[in-house]
Scaffold this active site. Structure first.
Site, short mmCIF file in Angstrom:
data_model
loop_
_atom_site.label_atom_id
_atom_site.label_comp_id
_atom_site.label_asym_id
_atom_site.label_seq_id
_atom_site.Cartn_x
_atom_site.Cartn_y
_atom_site.Cartn_z
N ASP A 100 0.83 -1.22 0.00
CA ASP A 100 0.00 0.00 0.00
C ASP A 100 0.86 1.27 0.00
OD1 ASP A 100 -2.11 -1.88 0.45
OD2 ASP A 100 -1.86 -1.68 2.62
N GLU A 104 -11.46 -0.08 -2.99
CA GLU A 104 -10.60 0.47 -1.92
C GLU A 104 -9.43 1.18 -2.61
OE1 GLU A 104 -9.35 -2.99 0.31
OE2 GLU A 104 -8.11 -3.76 -1.32
O1 FUB Z 1 -3.08 -3.62 3.58
C1 FUB Z 1 -4.37 -3.91 4.04
C2 FUB Z 1 -5.39 -3.61 3.01
O2 FUB Z 1 -5.13 -4.36 1.84
C3 FUB Z 1 -5.39 -2.18 2.51
O3 FUB Z 1 -5.94 -1.27 3.42
C4 FUB Z 1 -6.13 -2.37 1.25
O4 FUB Z 1 -6.10 -1.27 0.39
C5 FUB Z 1 -5.46 -3.60 0.68
O5 FUB Z 1 -4.28 -3.29 0.01
#
Ligand code: FUB
Length: 390
Positions: free
Chosen positions: A74, A284
């Site tokens: 991320d 997301e």
């Molecule tokens: O790293 C945990 C979660 O996985 C992140 O918050 C999301 O965007 C995905 O990458």
């Protein structure tokens, strides 16, 4: 893969401008020494391997993990004080079985990375914030972001509170690499995951946030957390999809200046993207950047594993879907940031190359990003398996 299909391009050589579909791309490699202390990793090979193809308009890119002493994911990249700072999640082996809820992503701290140059050495500044120092936090430090204003640096992070509800916290520091001191409570009115803060040319900052499934956005549909709500999305394929939220930040960067509102994403015909459109709807990993006076909102489509983007004329949107930035990488999640550095644009992303595909053990990478003459992002394929099969 026949060797002749590939060209080695030295990072320092000027790129030759060729009409699309023409492909060039970079890779950055670093090798680590010590996972625990602050350690400087020297790049052993900053050359890049690029495939030039006329068969499609997709750039095939091959990059190396920026750091291999710890797992990182991320990557939110920013330029502060003339350097690149990367604010990633710090993946660990938690021993928790994989669930759709993301329980196996049980991260406990953040390490911040920096680089003077793309392709240069990468510095791991050590622990910048630990979950144990956040008074209200329960578990799972997920994808963070950072911002700078008036001499201070702000680290925004999602973490579950002690009741298991994701909230967004903020921590401050006088230095971009921290250590960061958390505020005693989560940001008032915040919920869900993946904060991304964009500061416009007029100095006003906005936070984009949200994530469905394990990110819990669907459980806030009625403005209040509903623990019995859907596990995934709204389960309404023909209705507008759940989408990211945006809220202007106060000048103190610690509070929302307004109630969060929807980031509206339209399709090519001007209709709001529907819940059933898994190839285009928001999941997301929101990110906002500005290029040639246009606002580019990019995000992950989650269960279809792509990074896509939409453009608009205001930070609030609406944004019109444009296409793919990055095809699925090795691993389930896809999460990125886009930043300009010294006149070039870069995509920071992650995959699971080091862990050979273990979804919760990821590594961050960077590659150059290109626009065509109309400002469209040239899509990239960085999947190490696809590349190996060429
Ligand atoms: O790293 C945990 C979660 O996985 C992140 O918050 C999301 O965007 C995905 O990458």
């Amino acid at each position: 893969m026949p060797e002749k299909d590939w060209k080695r391009i030295n990072m320092s050589r000027p790129l030759i401008r060729i009409a699309l579909p023409v492909i060039l791309l970079s890779a950055t490699g670093c090798f680590s020494q010590d996972a625990k202390s602050t350690a400087e990793m020297k790049s052993k090979d900053t050359s890049s391997v690029t495939k030039i193809t006329t068969a499609s308009d997709t750039l095939l890119v091959q990059s190396k993990p920026l750091i291999s002493s710890i797992y990182t994911a991320d990557p939110s990249a920013h330029v502060f004080d003339g350097k690149i700072y990367i604010y990633p999640s710090h993946d660990i082996e938690s021993g928790i079985a994989e669930t759709d809820n993301g329980d196996h992503f049980n991260m406990k701290d953040y390490h911040i990375l920096s680089m003077d140059e793309i392709g240069g050495s990468v510095k791991d500044h050590g622990v910048a914030l630990d979950v144990s120092s956040i008074p209200w936090a329960g578990k799972q430090l997920w994808a963070p972001d950072a911002a700078y204003k008036n001499g201070k640096y702000y680290l925004y992070f999602p973490v579950k509170d002690k009741e298991g509800v994701f909230r967004i916290g903020v921590a401050t520091s006088n230095k971009p690499q921290g250590p960061f001191k958390p505020q005693p409570k989560p940001m008032e009115g915040s919920y869900s995951i993946d904060p991304a803060v964009f500061t416009d040319d007029d100095g006003i900052s906005y936070m984009y946030f949200g994530g469905i499934w394990g990110g819990q956005l669907q459980k806030w549909e009625r403005g209040k957390f509903n623990p019995g709500g859907s596990k995934t999305d709204l389960m309404q394929d023909d209705k507008p999809a759940l989408t990211a939220k945006i809220a202007k930040l106060k000048d103190n960067m610690l509070e929302f200046a307004e109630a969060p509102r929807d980031v509206v994403i339209l399709d090519e015909d001007g209709n709001v993207i529907k819940g059933g459109d898994h190839d285009k709807r928001f999941f997301e990993a929101a990110w906002l950047h500005k290029y040639q006076d246009k606002y580019y909102f990019s995000y992950s489509t989650g269960d279809t594993h792509k990074i896509v983007y939409a453009t608009g004329t205001s930070p609030y949107g609406p944004f019109t879907y444009q296409g793919v930035v990055l095809k699925p990488v090795l691993g389930w999640t896809n999460h990125h940031s886009i930043v300009e550095f010294k006149g070039k644009w870069y995509l920071f992303y992650h995959d699971c190359e080091l862990s050979k595909g273990q979804t919760h053990l990821r590594n961050v990478k960077v590659t150059e990003l290109h626009y065509d003459k109309d400002g469209r992002i040239i899509p990239m394929d960085a999947n190490v398996q696809n590349i190996a099969n060429q």
